[in-house]
Design a protein around this motif. Sequence first.
Motif, short mmCIF file in Angstrom:
data_model
loop_
_atom_site.label_atom_id
_atom_site.label_comp_id
_atom_site.label_asym_id
_atom_site.label_seq_id
_atom_site.Cartn_x
_atom_site.Cartn_y
_atom_site.Cartn_z
N ARG A 194 -1.15 -1.87 5.68
CA ARG A 194 -1.87 -3.09 6.04
C ARG A 194 -3.21 -2.80 6.72
NH1 ARG A 194 3.58 -5.06 7.08
NH2 ARG A 194 3.49 -4.14 9.17
N THR A 195 -3.28 -1.75 7.52
CA THR A 195 -4.48 -1.50 8.30
C THR A 195 -5.43 -0.49 7.66
OG1 THR A 195 -3.33 0.20 9.61
CG2 THR A 195 -3.32 -2.06 10.46
N ASP A 196 -4.88 0.50 6.97
CA ASP A 196 -5.71 1.60 6.46
C ASP A 196 -5.65 1.79 4.96
OD1 ASP A 196 -6.44 2.32 9.12
OD2 ASP A 196 -4.53 3.37 9.34
N GLY A 197 -4.73 1.12 4.27
CA GLY A 197 -4.63 1.24 2.83
C GLY A 197 -3.49 2.15 2.39
N ILE A 198 -3.18 2.10 1.11
CA ILE A 198 -2.01 2.82 0.59
C ILE A 198 -2.23 4.33 0.63
CG2 ILE A 198 -0.44 3.06 -1.36
CD1 ILE A 198 -1.27 0.28 -2.29
N ASP A 199 -3.43 4.79 0.29
CA ASP A 199 -3.70 6.24 0.35
C ASP A 199 -3.40 6.79 1.73
OD1 ASP A 199 -4.74 7.57 -2.08
OD2 ASP A 199 -6.19 5.94 -2.06
N ALA A 200 -3.92 6.13 2.76
CA ALA A 200 -3.72 6.59 4.13
C ALA A 200 -2.26 6.51 4.55
CB ALA A 200 -4.58 5.77 5.09
N ALA A 201 -1.55 5.51 4.03
CA ALA A 201 -0.14 5.36 4.38
C ALA A 201 0.69 6.53 3.87
CB ALA A 201 0.39 4.05 3.82
N TRP A 202 0.35 7.03 2.70
CA TRP A 202 1.11 8.13 2.10
C TRP A 202 0.68 9.50 2.62
CZ3 TRP A 202 5.51 8.34 -0.42
CH2 TRP A 202 5.98 7.21 -1.09
N ALA A 203 -0.51 9.61 3.16
CA ALA A 203 -1.08 10.92 3.51
C ALA A 203 -0.17 11.79 4.37
CB ALA A 203 -2.43 10.72 4.19
N PRO A 204 0.49 11.29 5.42
CA PRO A 204 1.34 12.15 6.23
C PRO A 204 2.73 12.41 5.62
CG PRO A 204 1.32 9.95 7.16
CD PRO A 204 0.35 9.94 6.01
N ILE A 205 3.05 11.75 4.54
CA ILE A 205 4.39 11.83 3.96
C ILE A 205 4.46 12.82 2.80
CG2 ILE A 205 6.20 10.49 2.80
CD1 ILE A 205 5.06 8.00 4.19
N LEU A 206 3.47 12.78 1.94
CA LEU A 206 3.54 13.53 0.68
C LEU A 206 3.68 15.04 0.85
CD1 LEU A 206 1.02 11.56 -1.54
CD2 LEU A 206 3.51 11.42 -1.52
N PRO A 207 3.09 15.67 1.87
CA PRO A 207 3.23 17.14 1.97
C PRO A 207 4.67 17.62 2.09
CG PRO A 207 1.42 16.40 3.34
CD PRO A 207 2.12 15.16 2.86
N ASP A 208 5.57 16.76 2.54
CA ASP A 208 6.97 17.16 2.72
C ASP A 208 7.84 16.85 1.52
OD1 ASP A 208 6.49 18.08 5.34
OD2 ASP A 208 6.76 16.05 6.15
N LEU A 209 7.26 16.28 0.47
CA LEU A 209 8.03 15.89 -0.70
C LEU A 209 7.69 16.77 -1.90
CD1 LEU A 209 7.70 12.01 -0.36
CD2 LEU A 209 9.53 13.48 0.49
N ALA A 210 8.50 16.67 -2.93
CA ALA A 210 8.24 17.43 -4.16
C ALA A 210 6.85 17.11 -4.68
CB ALA A 210 9.30 17.08 -5.21
N PRO A 211 6.11 18.11 -5.19
CA PRO A 211 4.74 17.88 -5.65
C PRO A 211 4.60 16.75 -6.67
CG PRO A 211 5.19 20.22 -5.55
CD PRO A 211 6.50 19.53 -5.28
N ILE A 212 5.58 16.61 -7.55
CA ILE A 212 5.47 15.59 -8.58
C ILE A 212 5.44 14.19 -7.98
CG2 ILE A 212 7.98 15.54 -8.91
CD1 ILE A 212 5.22 14.86 -11.55
N ILE A 213 6.07 14.00 -6.82
CA ILE A 213 6.04 12.69 -6.18
C ILE A 213 4.61 12.33 -5.80
CG2 ILE A 213 6.83 11.30 -4.22
CD1 ILE A 213 9.42 12.91 -4.26
N GLY A 214 3.89 13.29 -5.23
CA GLY A 214 2.49 13.04 -4.88
C GLY A 214 1.64 12.70 -6.08
#
Length: 280
Positions: free
Chosen positions: A160-180
């Motif tokens: 809501r405040t920073d956008g979808i890209d920013a929302a995912w930024a701290p999460i994706l490094p810990d997930l499988a690359p294909i998810i990113g």
Amino acid sequence: MRVLAMSVSKGEFRSINYSAFDGQTLFAVTAGDPKLSSLVLMHGGGPDHQSLLPLGRQLLNCCRVILPDIRGYGRSICRDAGRHTWAQYADDVAALLDHLGLDRAFVGGAGLGSTVALRFAQAYPERAKGLILISVEDIEDDDAKQLEVAFMEAFAERVRTDGIDAAWAPILPDLAPIIGVMVRDAIPRSDPASIAAAASIGYDRSFRSVNDLASIEAPALIFPGMDARHPPGLARNLARMLKGGEYACTIMSPDIDTAHTFASAFAPEIAEFIARQSAT
């Protein structure tokens, strides 16, 4: 194994708009020979149906493929947080089958989509011909569930405040690359308010333990994930517990880094499973 019925090159996906049981308009695409078994295959949390198009195309020789945008994602926009529950998601699959005139289908998905498939098999056991479960989502205990609620609340606030890209930024490094890869591809097609609302699924509880799934009788092909949110051990436990559970040979790996390599990795076992179960 059944003789293949049509050429993949002839498969053209067409768009579907259909009404859910609560009146919400939802979106899907479908292709393939309607005389074959049908497969509803659902994307993970973050992407939309387009992440599964390459896989869907590789499966057209063994089944009719139906790829929905899960409520809240892609073109299935739903900005009402109160209408994002697991029971509603399972009902959405049933509504899609009704729209297409299908009594039964194979149902599956990746991550979020696998959880929806499991909930559908519980709610509509007579309609689940078989399950394809890729990277099954973790089932949290009470403490972990509270952390999940906080995690999803923080995600929604960042959207809501920073956008979808920013929302995912701290999460994706810990997930499988294909998810990113799949998430980033879907962001331009995503409605931020709908994505924020979809995060309210964190307040609901999919299952309290793996034992909740013991009643599922549909045959299930189960592919393990490779990160904490999609733990490999859960896939093994589920394969042992389910009456018709099969632990797949293919595993998620860092080498799977595009929708096309994802499709090439998983399509052969899925096609063999569907052909075998369709013949029984």
